[in-house]
Every structure is written in structure tokens, then in C-alpha cells.
Write a protein that holds these residues in place. Structure first.
Motif, PDB file in Angstrom:
ATOM      1  N   ARG A   1       4.571  21.544  -3.433  1.00 52.96           N
ATOM      2  CA  ARG A   1       5.209  21.389  -2.112  1.00 52.96           C
ATOM      3  C   ARG A   1       4.343  20.518  -1.207  1.00 52.96           C
ATOM      4  NH1 ARG A   1       6.634  26.736  -3.094  1.00 52.96           N
ATOM      5  NH2 ARG A   1       4.854  27.579  -1.933  1.00 52.96           N
ATOM      6  N   PHE A   2       3.022  20.703  -1.313  1.00 48.52           N
ATOM      7  CA  PHE A   2       2.110  19.867  -0.535  1.00 48.52           C
ATOM      8  C   PHE A   2       2.251  18.398  -0.939  1.00 48.52           C
ATOM      9  CE2 PHE A   2      -2.081  17.745  -0.478  1.00 48.52           C
ATOM     10  CZ  PHE A   2      -2.303  17.703   0.889  1.00 48.52           C
ATOM     11  N   VAL A   3       2.301  18.131  -2.252  1.00 51.38           N
ATOM     12  CA  VAL A   3       2.491  16.757  -2.719  1.00 51.38           C
ATOM     13  C   VAL A   3       3.811  16.208  -2.194  1.00 51.38           C
ATOM     14  CG1 VAL A   3       2.813  15.292  -4.754  1.00 51.38           C
ATOM     15  CG2 VAL A   3       1.067  17.076  -4.774  1.00 51.38           C
ATOM     16  N   GLY A   4       4.858  17.028  -2.243  1.00 49.40           N
ATOM     17  CA  GLY A   4       6.165  16.603  -1.738  1.00 49.40           C
ATOM     18  C   GLY A   4       6.128  16.269  -0.257  1.00 49.40           C
ATOM     19  N   GLU A   5       5.398  17.072   0.518  1.00 47.10           N
ATOM     20  CA  GLU A   5       5.286  16.813   1.956  1.00 47.10           C
ATOM     21  C   GLU A   5       4.541  15.508   2.213  1.00 47.10           C
ATOM     22  OE1 GLU A   5       3.296  20.319   3.244  1.00 47.10           O
ATOM     23  OE2 GLU A   5       5.082  21.606   3.029  1.00 47.10           O
ATOM     24  N   GLU A   6       3.472  15.272   1.452  1.00 48.23           N
ATOM     25  CA  GLU A   6       2.730  14.020   1.596  1.00 48.23           C
ATOM     26  C   GLU A   6       3.615  12.823   1.243  1.00 48.23           C
ATOM     27  OE1 GLU A   6      -0.555  13.216   2.443  1.00 48.23           O
ATOM     28  OE2 GLU A   6      -0.840  15.272   3.154  1.00 48.23           O
TER      29      GLU A   6
ATOM     30  N   LEU B   1       0.838  -1.201   0.000  1.00 46.78           N
ATOM     31  CA  LEU B   1       0.000   0.000   0.000  1.00 46.78           C
ATOM     32  C   LEU B   1       0.872   1.249   0.000  1.00 46.78           C
ATOM     33  CD1 LEU B   1      -2.753   1.398   0.231  1.00 46.78           C
ATOM     34  CD2 LEU B   1      -2.614   1.091   2.711  1.00 46.78           C
ATOM     35  N   ARG B   2       1.900   1.231   0.796  1.00 46.38           N
ATOM     36  CA  ARG B   2       2.840   2.361   0.864  1.00 46.38           C
ATOM     37  C   ARG B   2       3.514   2.579  -0.486  1.00 46.38           C
ATOM     38  NH1 ARG B   2       8.151   1.876   1.976  1.00 46.38           N
ATOM     39  NH2 ARG B   2       9.300   3.734   2.653  1.00 46.38           N
ATOM     40  N   ARG B   3       3.949   1.488  -1.105  1.00 47.24           N
ATOM     41  CA  ARG B   3       4.586   1.591  -2.426  1.00 47.24           C
ATOM     42  C   ARG B   3       3.624   2.173  -3.454  1.00 47.24           C
ATOM     43  NH1 ARG B   3       6.183  -4.204  -4.019  1.00 47.24           N
ATOM     44  NH2 ARG B   3       6.456  -3.180  -6.032  1.00 47.24           N
ATOM     45  N   ALA B   4       2.351   1.738  -3.403  1.00 49.79           N
ATOM     46  CA  ALA B   4       1.355   2.208  -4.372  1.00 49.79           C
ATOM     47  C   ALA B   4       1.137   3.710  -4.238  1.00 49.79           C
ATOM     48  CB  ALA B   4       0.035   1.461  -4.164  1.00 49.79           C
ATOM     49  N   LYS B   5       1.038   4.193  -3.004  1.00 45.10           N
ATOM     50  CA  LYS B   5       0.819   5.620  -2.794  1.00 45.10           C
ATOM     51  C   LYS B   5       2.022   6.435  -3.254  1.00 45.10           C
ATOM     52  CE  LYS B   5      -2.423   5.239   1.087  1.00 45.10           C
ATOM     53  NZ  LYS B   5      -2.658   5.546   2.523  1.00 45.10           N
ATOM     54  N   ILE B   6       3.216   5.936  -2.959  1.00 49.31           N
ATOM     55  CA  ILE B   6       4.429   6.640  -3.395  1.00 49.31           C
ATOM     56  C   ILE B   6       4.473   6.712  -4.922  1.00 49.31           C
ATOM     57  CG2 ILE B   6       6.954   6.464  -3.540  1.00 49.31           C
ATOM     58  CD1 ILE B   6       6.870   5.297  -0.676  1.00 49.31           C
TER      59      ILE B   6
ATOM     60  N   ASP C   1       6.892  12.653   1.475  1.00 49.40           N
ATOM     61  CA  ASP C   1       7.887  12.472   2.536  1.00 49.40           C
ATOM     62  C   ASP C   1       7.278  11.744   3.729  1.00 49.40           C
ATOM     63  OD1 ASP C   1       9.793  13.734   1.014  1.00 49.40           O
ATOM     64  OD2 ASP C   1       9.561  15.697   1.991  1.00 49.40           O
ATOM     65  N   GLN C   2       6.038  12.097   4.072  1.00 45.55           N
ATOM     66  CA  GLN C   2       5.377  11.445   5.203  1.00 45.55           C
ATOM     67  C   GLN C   2       5.163   9.955   4.934  1.00 45.55           C
ATOM     68  OE1 GLN C   2       1.767  13.394   6.484  1.00 45.55           O
ATOM     69  NE2 GLN C   2       2.688  15.429   6.367  1.00 45.55           N
ATOM     70  N   ILE C   3       4.743   9.632   3.709  1.00 41.53           N
ATOM     71  CA  ILE C   3       4.504   8.223   3.371  1.00 41.53           C
ATOM     72  C   ILE C   3       5.818   7.451   3.359  1.00 41.53           C
ATOM     73  CG2 ILE C   3       3.672   6.652   1.577  1.00 41.53           C
ATOM     74  CD1 ILE C   3       1.716   8.922   0.747  1.00 41.53           C
ATOM     75  N   LYS C   4       6.847   8.057   2.795  1.00 46.63           N
ATOM     76  CA  LYS C   4       8.148   7.376   2.741  1.00 46.63           C
ATOM     77  C   LYS C   4       8.730   7.142   4.137  1.00 46.63           C
ATOM     78  CE  LYS C   4       9.531   9.025  -1.857  1.00 46.63           C
ATOM     79  NZ  LYS C   4      10.430   9.906  -2.642  1.00 46.63           N
ATOM     80  N   ALA C   5       8.378   8.013   5.085  1.00 45.78           N
ATOM     81  CA  ALA C   5       8.906   7.904   6.450  1.00 45.78           C
ATOM     82  C   ALA C   5       8.170   6.857   7.278  1.00 45.78           C
ATOM     83  CB  ALA C   5       8.820   9.267   7.142  1.00 45.78           C
ATOM     84  N   GLN C   6       7.049   6.337   6.765  1.00 47.01           N
ATOM     85  CA  GLN C   6       6.256   5.366   7.539  1.00 47.01           C
ATOM     86  C   GLN C   6       6.992   4.038   7.715  1.00 47.01           C
ATOM     87  OE1 GLN C   6       2.544   5.091   5.423  1.00 47.01           O
ATOM     88  NE2 GLN C   6       1.854   7.124   6.054  1.00 47.01           N
TER      89      GLN C   6
END
Length: 581
Positions: free
Chosen positions: A569-574, A425-430, A576-581
Motif C-alpha cells: 500500500r505504501f508503494v502504491g501511495e508513492e 525522471l518521473r517515468r523512470a520512478k514509475i 500515485d503521488q509520482i503519477k499526480a506530479q
């Protein structure tokens, strides 16, 4: 609708009758003559006249839609191709002429100003522009154009390659580009490119014919070039070519640096992998960076549909019911197969109000995104089906694509329906968020290329190839190495169906992508408010200008580098949050 699903029925045909069939023009002409010659002596008469005209046009629109749908589902069926071509050659030319005559009748009515219901002002400005650009001598040219444009789907739909010991379509072959085995990826990429390259001359010749016909249509209508004609024909009242150029510049300034950053990160990661690469190549752009197998969110078209229904239902019960109705009515054809036209679409069916989704699913993440995208279009059809006139139910593409691209992002919180494994799921969102960063430069590439094509109508094949490479380079990353592959890069534009079949329909994806990110930002801040704004905007159909529709969604209609930068920038922040999970 949820527990006891109500299958819609089309409204009774009060004007055209229940037995009408499009077997020849003689069956249709008396209805148009009646509208043209009918006395209109009051505001109520005019309102009734508009309803009758809408009923006739809705019927004919749906008749054509089914011919097109059935042909794209089986491009090798000569009978289906013939039925579509019959409508294009024997019916469509008359509709153009009568449509112009009816527009003139409406605009000349002394009662027109008294139709103050929402939507008429937008419809009337469109009719006036249509009258302005209509030319009798363009009718045969437009008919010929439609026939020529359909040839692209037949050429592309016949393209197959052999991979893994079997013959597969190009959409199916693209799944190999996600293989962890680099040799497999390279083989698949090369075979796809070589197969397209095999038909490059035929596609060049087809495009030359299209360009010449389009330029002649524009000149006949009093325009310098086809670009200016299409801005009028598409009813682009809310922005200009200069705004498109501003969009190109903003994307180059705000998005391409992010594209380079992603490509650099991909290159570094793959260089450090179990099978390290020496340089990033085009066949390395879709593989998972952590060595995972390609994501398979579903197995069959039936599974894709059922999971999408559940995903939509979690977001909003109404959204899931829209797809349930389509399933019950058989209004979907999802799986890829030989002979099927390329691409995907949601085709509105104007009488019944329940659209048809067509796509080429092959069990990939891209297919999941396509399904929720087309599902967003479908929801739009449902939300507008009760608007009284066909013109009110036909929004401009900048709004139509807002419906679909927003759904990609709004549905993402529920993609666990497709991916039980949290890592998948994380990979799909990224991958999806990174694809948005990739989409905007590609939209700018295609749109800028179209401006060049029609601003230079006398260009040669060599000129076109050189222009494509130059423009492609402006909006692509500087990391990927194309050495030795230049011949394929030169013809990359030929894979874009829109250039052949729906010219100048592409900037809408970029405009709507910005709007979709804006809606998603609102949704993140307040889930209910964001979703309510989305639905409120779509319900308007085309009863208001684009800016007001975007305003109803709670977002600006803005192409500036500053605004695009804030969204990205908002997309980038999202991300980063997903990648940090």
C-alpha cells in the motif's frame, strides 16, 4: 576517503606467506594439514587458529573469484574456462573434505564456548550443520555439479539475434521491447523467444542432469529431497519451507491483484493511444504508456559508472567513495558484448575486500537499476571488510539482497543525475516502482516452481512444463493475452539463471524486497535514521541471526499477508503521488 582516495591493500599473509600460488593441490595441502594437526591448548590458540584458517580460505576464495570473473567476461576463451574448471575439479574436492575436518576440529575444542565475541555463535551453528550434512561420497557429485552448472552461462552467452541490421545479444535485444513501434516490439520479442526456444532441448537435458545429481546428493546426505538438503546447506536457520509457502500465499493474496490492476491500466491506456492496440500482448509490457521513446539514462558503461558515483555521493559521501575505489582499481566490467555470460553480479574479493561488479549494460533503465543494485552489494562488502573472519564477512543472501534492493529505492531521489528531463525522471520512478510490484510475483513463481521440481524428482520434461505453466498462471496477470504463444510460455523458466547455477537462491529476493520497502519507509519518515539503520544492519555482516540484522535496520522479518499488504500500500501511495506530479 573523498579528497585523497585511499586505495585499500590486502592484509599481509601472516600464515600462508606472500608467494603462494594455486598451481596444484600439493602447494595448498601442507597449509591445511598444519591447521588440522596443530595443537590448540588455549582459548587464544583457538582464536589464532580461526584467524589463520580465515586467511587461507580468504586467499582461495579470491583466487577462485578471479577465475570465475575472467571466465564470465569471456566465455569463449578456452584458456579461461580451463583455469576455472581446474580449480573446480582439482582443488575444490579437497577443500570440501578438509573443510569438514577443520569444522570437526573446531567444534570438538573444549575452548570453543569461551569464544564469546559477536559472530562466533552464528559461525558455530553453521559449522555444526555442515558437519551434519557432509558426506564423502558427495564430493565427486558436487564437483560434477559445479562443472555442469557452468554450462548454462556458455549456452546463454552465445545467444544472439539480428535486429536493426546487426547482431545483438539478448540483453541488447530487450531494449527493442520499449519501442513505441509495436511491430518493432513484436519482432524483437519473437526473435528473443525463438532464439531461446532453439536451445530448449539442450537446456532441458542439462537441467535433467542437474536435477538427478542434486537429488542424489540429497539422498546421500539423508534427506528426502534436494529442497530439504538445500535449506540445511544454505543455513536457513531463520525460516522454513512452510514460511516460503506462506510467502507464496501472501503474494497471491496481496500483490497479484495489484499486478492485475497495473495490467488493466496498461491495456486501457494503450487501447486509447495514437496506435491503439486491440489486446495486451507480452511485447506490450515494457513500452512507455505515454508514447515516449525508451529511457536512456546513460550512453556508455563509463558514463553509467560516473553517474552512479555521483548519485551515491549525494546520498552519502562514503557510498560514492566505495565505487570510486572500485573504478580506480578496475574492478568493473559493465557493457554487454558477445561471448560475455548473461546477468550481473557483485563478486566479493575476500583478501582485498574490494569487490568486482559484472553486468551487461545496454543503456536501459533496467541497467541503471542493476548498477545501483550491484552497487549496494559493493557497499556491503566495504562495510564488512574489516570483520576479522571470512565467515563473519559472508552474510546470508536474505541480508545481502537487503543491501542491494534497499539501494535501488534509497538512491531514487537522486536519479536526476541520469534524467535531467523531469518527465523522464518521473517515468523512470514509475517504471521502477511498478517493477517492484511485478518482482514479488515472479519471485514467488520461481520459488514455488523450485519446491515442486525437487519434491517431484522423478518428473518428466512434460510434467515440468505443465507444472511451470500452472504455477506461472497463479502469479501472473489475467489481462495479457498469450494466445498462439503457449510454446514460449512453457519454457519461460529456462531464462532464469538461478535455476541452473544457484538452486534455491531466489526467495531471498522476495524477502529482501520486503525489507527494502521497509527501510525506504523509514527513510521517508526520517532520512538520517533510515540511512543509519541501513548501514548499521550491513556492518553486522553475519555476526547475528537474520532477524537481529533486520531489527538493526529498524524493520521486521515478516512474511505475513498483513505486513506485505501494508508495504505494498505504501508503494502504491508513492506511485500515485509520482503519477499526480
Amino acid at each position: 576517503m573523498t579528497n585523497d582516495l585511499q586505495i585499500p591493500t590486502r592484509p599481509a599473509r601472516m600464515f600462508i606467506g606472500e608467494e603462494l600460488e594455486v598451481t596444484n593441490w600439493d602447494r595448498i595441502q601442507p597449509l591445511y594439514d598444519e591447521l588440522l594437526n596443530r595443537p590448540v591448548d588455549s582459548t587464544d590458540d583457538l582464536r589464532h587458529w580461526f584467524r589463520d584458517r580465515s586467511e587461507l580460505e580468504s586467499y582461495l576464495s579470491e583466487d577462485f573469484a578471479w577465475r570465475y570473473i575472467r571466465m564470465t567476461c569471456d566465455t569463449s576463451n578456452e584458456e579461461l574456462v580451463g583455469k576455472l574448471n581446474f580449480f573446480i575439479t582439482e582443488i575444490q574436492p579437497h577443500l570440501l573434505a578438509y573443510g569438514n575436518a577443520l569444522d570437526k576440529k573446531a567444534v570438538a575444542s573444549p575452548f570453543l564456548s569461551e569464544l564469546t565475541e559477536e559472530g562466533f555463535a552464528v559461525a558455530v551453528r553453521g559449522m555444526k550443520k555442515g558437519i551434519e550434512i557432509f558426506r564423502e561420497e558427495n564430493i565427486p557429485l558436487l564437483t560434477e555439479l559445479q562443472s555442469e552448472e557452468r554450462k548454462y552461462g556458455a549456452i546463454a552467452g552465445a545467444m544472439t539475434v539480428e535486429l536493426g541490421g546487426e547482431e545483438v545479444t539478448l540483453p541488447q535485444a530487450s531494449n527493442w521491447l520499449q519501442s513505441p513501434d509495436r511491430a518493432e516490439r513484436e519482432e524483437a520479442w519473437m526473435k528473443i523467444q525463438q532464439r531461446r526456444f532453439q536451445d530448449k532441448d539442450e537446456l532441458d537435458e542439462l537441467f535433467d542432469r542437474l536435477r538427478e545429481l542434486r537429488h542424489q546428493v540429497a539422498v546421500n546426505a539423508g534427506f528426502v529431497n534436494f529442497r530439504d538438503y538445500m535449506f540445511a546447506e544454505l543455513g536457513r536457520f531463520d525460516y522454513t519451507p512452510e514460511d516460503c509457502f506462506r510467502f507464496h500465499q501472501s503474494v497471491a493474496q496481496s500483490v497479484v491483484p495489484m499486478l492485475n490492476q497495473l495490467a488493466g491500466e496498461r491495456s486501457q491506456k494503450l487501447m486509447q493511444g495514437e496506435s491503439p492496440i486491440d489486446v495486451l500482448r507480452p511485447w506490450d509490457l515494457k513500452v512507455d504508456l505515454y508514447g515516449g521513446e525508451p529511457l536512456r539514462p546513460f550512453g556508455t558503461g563509463e558514463e553509467l559508472l560516473n553517474k552512479t558515483i555521483e548519485c551515491f555521493s549525494r546520498l552519502d559521501t562514503y557510498l560514492g567513495d566505495c565505487l570510486r575505489i572500485m573504478k580506480a582499481m578496475g574492478h568493473l566490467d559493465l557493457e554487454s558484448r558477445k561471448g560475455k555470460a548473461p546477468g550481473g553480479y557483485n563478486y566479493p574479493l575476500e583478501e582485498i575486500g574490494v569487490p568486482f561488479i559484472f553486468m551487461n549494460a545496454t543503456s536501459s533503465l533496467r541497467d541503471l537499476v542493476t548498477m545501483v543494485h550491484e552497487g549496494g552489494h559493493a557497499v556491503h562488502s566495504f562495510l564488512t571488510r574489516d570483520l576479522p573472519l571470512k565467515s563473519f564477512r559472508t552474510p546470508p543472501m536474505e541480508v545481502a539482497e537487503l543491501a542491494s534492493m534497499s539501494m535501488e529505492l534509497l538512491s531514487m531521489d537522486h536519479w536526476d543525475v541520469f534524467f535531467e528531463n523531469p518527465d523522464e525522471l518521473r517515468r523512470a520512478k514509475i517504471q521502477h516502482l511498478e517493477s517492484i510490484i511485478e518482482t514479488l510475483p515472479w519471485v514467488a513463481t520461481i520459488d514455488k516452481f523450485q519446491h515442486w521440481i525437487y519434491e517431484n524428482p522423478a518428473h518428466s520434461v512434460d510434467d515440468r512444463r505443465e507444472a511451470w505453466v500452472r504455477i506461472f498462471s497463479e502469479f501472473s496477470d489475467s489481462v495479457t493475452d498469450w494466445s498462439g504463444l503457449e510454446r514460449f510460455k512453457e519454457y519461460g523458466w529456462q531464462k532464469q539463471l538461478h535455476l541452473y547455477e544457484v538452486p534455491f537462491y531466489y526467495i531471498e529476493y522476495g524477502i529482501a524486497q520486503l525489507g527494502a520497502i521497509g527501510i525506504w519507509m523509514n527513510f521517508r519518515e526520517d532520512r538520517k535514521k533510515g540511512l543509519d539503520g541501513y548501514k548499521a544492519a550491513l556492518k553486522l555482516g553475519y555476526t547475528a541471526p537474520i532477524g537481529r540484522i533486520y531489527e538493526a535496520a529498524g524493520i521486521p522479518f515478516d512474511f505475513s499477508a498483513e505486513y506485505i499488504g501494508r508495504l505494498l500500500r505504501f508503494v502504491g501511495e508513492e506511485l500515485d503521488q509520482i503519477k499526480a506530479q
